[in-house]
Design a protein around this motif. Structure first.
Motif, mmCIF file in Angstrom:
data_model
loop_
_atom_site.group_PDB
_atom_site.id
_atom_site.type_symbol
_atom_site.label_atom_id
_atom_site.label_comp_id
_atom_site.label_asym_id
_atom_site.label_seq_id
_atom_site.Cartn_x
_atom_site.Cartn_y
_atom_site.Cartn_z
ATOM 1 N N TYR A 23 -9.550 -0.650 0.264
ATOM 2 C CA TYR A 23 -8.142 -1.035 0.140
ATOM 3 C C TYR A 23 -7.667 -1.914 1.312
ATOM 4 O O TYR A 23 -7.082 -2.982 1.088
ATOM 5 N N ILE A 25 1.785 -9.836 -12.032
ATOM 6 C CA ILE A 25 1.479 -8.415 -11.782
ATOM 7 C C ILE A 25 2.554 -7.533 -12.416
ATOM 8 O O ILE A 25 2.278 -6.523 -13.044
ATOM 9 N N MET A 42 -6.978 -14.591 -4.593
ATOM 10 C CA MET A 42 -5.584 -14.703 -4.165
ATOM 11 C C MET A 42 -5.250 -16.135 -3.747
ATOM 12 O O MET A 42 -4.175 -16.637 -4.035
ATOM 13 N N ILE A 96 -4.385 -9.900 0.875
ATOM 14 C CA ILE A 96 -3.183 -10.149 0.064
ATOM 15 C C ILE A 96 -2.012 -10.582 0.956
ATOM 16 O O ILE A 96 -1.272 -11.502 0.607
ATOM 17 N N PHE A 121 -5.818 -3.175 -11.921
ATOM 18 C CA PHE A 121 -5.803 -2.914 -10.469
ATOM 19 C C PHE A 121 -7.107 -2.247 -10.026
ATOM 20 O O PHE A 121 -7.634 -2.546 -8.962
#
Ligand SMILES: NC(=O)C1=CN([C@@H]2O[C@H](COP(=O)(O)OP(=O)(O)OC[C@H]3O[C@@H](n4cnc5c(N)ncnc54)[C@H](OP(=O)(O)O)[C@@H]3O)[C@@H](O)[C@H]2O)C=CC1
Ligand SMILES: CC1=C(/C=C/C(C)=C/C=C/C(C)=C/C=O)C(C)(C)CCC1
Length: 317
Positions: free
Chosen positions: A222, A266, A298, A229, A283
């Motif tokens: 993560y 999203i 991204m 991000i 996700f």
């Protein structure tokens, strides 16, 4: 003191980040249309704001102490405003919380709700009755894309912003009857102390209570994706301040204001599939199967996003 014709704007959480930039942008308005009451819980942290405000400090910008978690502090602050007259209330103060649920104490979770949810309600309860009586006013809430779409390992923070969205959706209808406008600003990632605090917090914790696999997914899957991000989609606090000023100045302000067009797909995904499976699986795939490609994806998104997505957001430009 506010001059005749000036709008009195009270903002919470102005010691850094988005609140600081909104305060400065409004206080430096060329036509001097705003009298900004910039509040913070600890005035010892005022220096950055005072420096950024420059000449506006003491003229179109004043400082007051306000802790959104404290009833007395909120009451005292609002009572010290001339005639308790506030035209625009900007609820900005907020804190983040990220990590495996098993390692987060109930007290930490309650603090997030106490600040992000009850803090806003405490402010609105204090300011709204006067606005209703005057049949005018604008309440702005700095929510988040995480108030519309949850993000893995941000469970409780997202819940606090979802709670805010439900609260505002309900209240906005009643307020309209009294000519009081309610608007939400929904930024995606923004480069502020919020991001630094998260990185610092993570580096200090070893997440007792969470099993090694979960800690591994959080720290090694993560977190690198989250950093990518922020790098690819991150906006500046000035971007959010410009969006907020546009919403304040709109002749008919929108209720929802996503600030980042890159987030529109999203959020749209959630409404495209009523079972919710599309969002959860996408996700999951993005995080666990494409993690290492996240940066490329991204960056590509950033360059490929078309005009139709931009038109659904409030542009900072
Ligand atoms: N940065 C991001 O990626 C995003 C942020 N947001 C939201 O934007 C808002 C502002 O965050 P941001 O500028 O990024 O973060 P910062 O951490 O830079 O600023 C948060 C501000 O809130 C203040 N604050 C915290 N607790 C209280 C309290 N109890 N009473 C009064 N003020 C308090 C902090 O004051 P102190 O200095 O005393 O701690 C600080 O001034 C938050 O609501 C956040 O949820 C939304 C989307 C994305
Ligand atoms: C990891 C990951 C994601 C992360 C998003 C992040 C990290 C958003 C942060 C938003 C913030 C900080 C909002 C503040 O209110 C996505 C894009 C959902 C896709 C799936 C994988």
């Amino acid at each position: 003191m506010a001059q005749p014709g000036q709008k009195v704007v009270l903002i919470t959480g102005c010691s850094s980040g988005i609140g600081l930039r909104i305060a400065v942008l409004l206080a430096k308005d060329e036509q001097k249309r705003y009298y900004v009451i910039a509040t913070m819980r600890d005035l010892k942290r005022k220096d950055k704001l005072v420096e950024a405000a420059g000449d506006a400090y003491g003229k179109t910008l004043t400082l007051l102490t306000l802790d959104v978690c404290n009833d007395e502090s909120v009451k005292q602050c609002i009572n010290s405003v001339k005639d308790r007259h506030i035209d625009v209330l900007v609820n900005n103060a907020g804190i983040g919380l990220v990590g495996p649920l098993e390692a987060i104490s109930m007290d930490e979770m309650k603090k997030v709700f106490e600040t992000n949810f009850f803090g806003v309600i405490r402010m609105i309860k204090e300011v709204m009755p006067d606005m209703k009586k005057r049949r005018g006013g604008h309440i702005i809430v700095i929510s988040s894309v995480m108030g519309l779409q949850g993000v893995v390992f941000n469970d409780v923070y997202a819940a606090s912003k979802f709670a805010m969205e439900g609260f505002c959706e309900s209240l906005a209808v009643q307020l309209l009857k009294f000519n009081v406008i309610l608007s939400m600003i929904e930024p995606g990632p923004v480069h502020t102390e919020f991001e630094m605090k998260m990185i610092q917090d993570v580096s200090q914790k070893d997440y007792p209570g969470a099993d090694p696999d979960t800690v591994h997914y959080f720290k090694n899957v993560y977190l690198p994706s989250s950093v990518d991000i922020f790098e690819a989609l991150g906006q500046t606090p000035d971007d959010i301040a410009r969006c907020t000023k546009k919403v304040i100045e709109a002749s008919s302000p929108r209720f929802r204001n996503l600030t980042n067009p890159l987030y529109t797909p999203i959020v749209a995904m959630k409404y495209a599939d009523e079972t919710g499976g599309l969002s959860v699986k996408t996700f999951y795939h993005m995080l666990f199967n494409m993690g290492s490609l996240m940066h490329v994806t991204m960056t590509a998104m950033k360059y490929l996003t078309c005009g139709c997505l931009r038109s659904r957001t409030v542009s900072p430009h």
